[in-house]
Design a protein around this motif. Structure first.
Motif, short mmCIF file in Angstrom:
data_model
loop_
_atom_site.label_atom_id
_atom_site.label_comp_id
_atom_site.label_asym_id
_atom_site.label_seq_id
_atom_site.Cartn_x
_atom_site.Cartn_y
_atom_site.Cartn_z
N GLU A 1 0.88 -1.16 0.18
CA GLU A 1 0.16 0.06 -0.02
C GLU A 1 0.65 1.03 0.31
O GLU A 1 0.59 2.17 -0.54
N LYS B 1 2.65 1.99 -3.83
CA LYS B 1 2.31 2.20 -4.49
C LYS B 1 2.06 3.93 -4.81
O LYS B 1 2.04 4.40 -4.29
N ARG B 2 1.65 3.94 -6.51
CA ARG B 2 1.94 5.38 -7.05
C ARG B 2 0.60 6.59 -6.90
O ARG B 2 -0.48 5.54 -6.75
N PRO B 3 0.79 7.16 -6.19
CA PRO B 3 -0.27 8.18 -5.77
C PRO B 3 -1.28 8.08 -7.07
O PRO B 3 -0.69 8.43 -8.74
N GLU B 4 -2.49 8.28 -6.79
CA GLU B 4 -3.87 8.79 -8.16
C GLU B 4 -4.55 9.66 -8.14
O GLU B 4 -4.70 10.55 -9.43
N THR B 5 -3.92 10.42 -7.26
CA THR B 5 -4.43 11.73 -7.07
C THR B 5 -2.98 12.88 -6.23
O THR B 5 -2.29 12.01 -5.58
N GLU C 1 -4.01 11.69 -2.90
CA GLU C 1 -2.62 10.85 -2.54
C GLU C 1 -1.38 11.22 -2.80
O GLU C 1 -0.65 10.36 -1.71
N GLU C 2 -0.73 11.57 -3.28
CA GLU C 2 0.25 12.41 -3.14
C GLU C 2 0.48 13.29 -2.09
O GLU C 2 1.95 12.70 -1.44
N HIS D 1 0.99 11.13 0.64
CA HIS D 1 2.00 10.15 1.28
C HIS D 1 3.39 11.30 1.49
O HIS D 1 4.47 11.00 2.70
#
Length: 56
Positions: A3, A6-10, A13-14, A17
């Motif tokens: 979890e 994984k690369r942030p999609e939005t 999310e970034e 992170h």
């Protein structure tokens, strides 16, 4: 991939992170920060260049 990896999609999310990362990152000493540099470090303006460009 876990979890956390994984690369942030939005953008949200970034940001989340980055916050999580900052919470667990050890704090650098002022000397280490100076040596490494920070994106938000202030720069010294070149007043002569500013004066010369005012006529442009």
């Amino acid at each position: 991939m876990s979890e956390h990896e994984k690369r942030p999609e939005t953008a949200l999310e970034e940001i989340l992170h980055e916050i999580e990362d900052a919470e667990t990152r050890p704090e650098d000493s002022p000397e280490e920060r100076r040596r490494r540099g920070e994106a938000a470090d202030a720069i010294t303006p070149n007043t002569r260049a500013e004066e010369e460009s005012q006529g442009d």
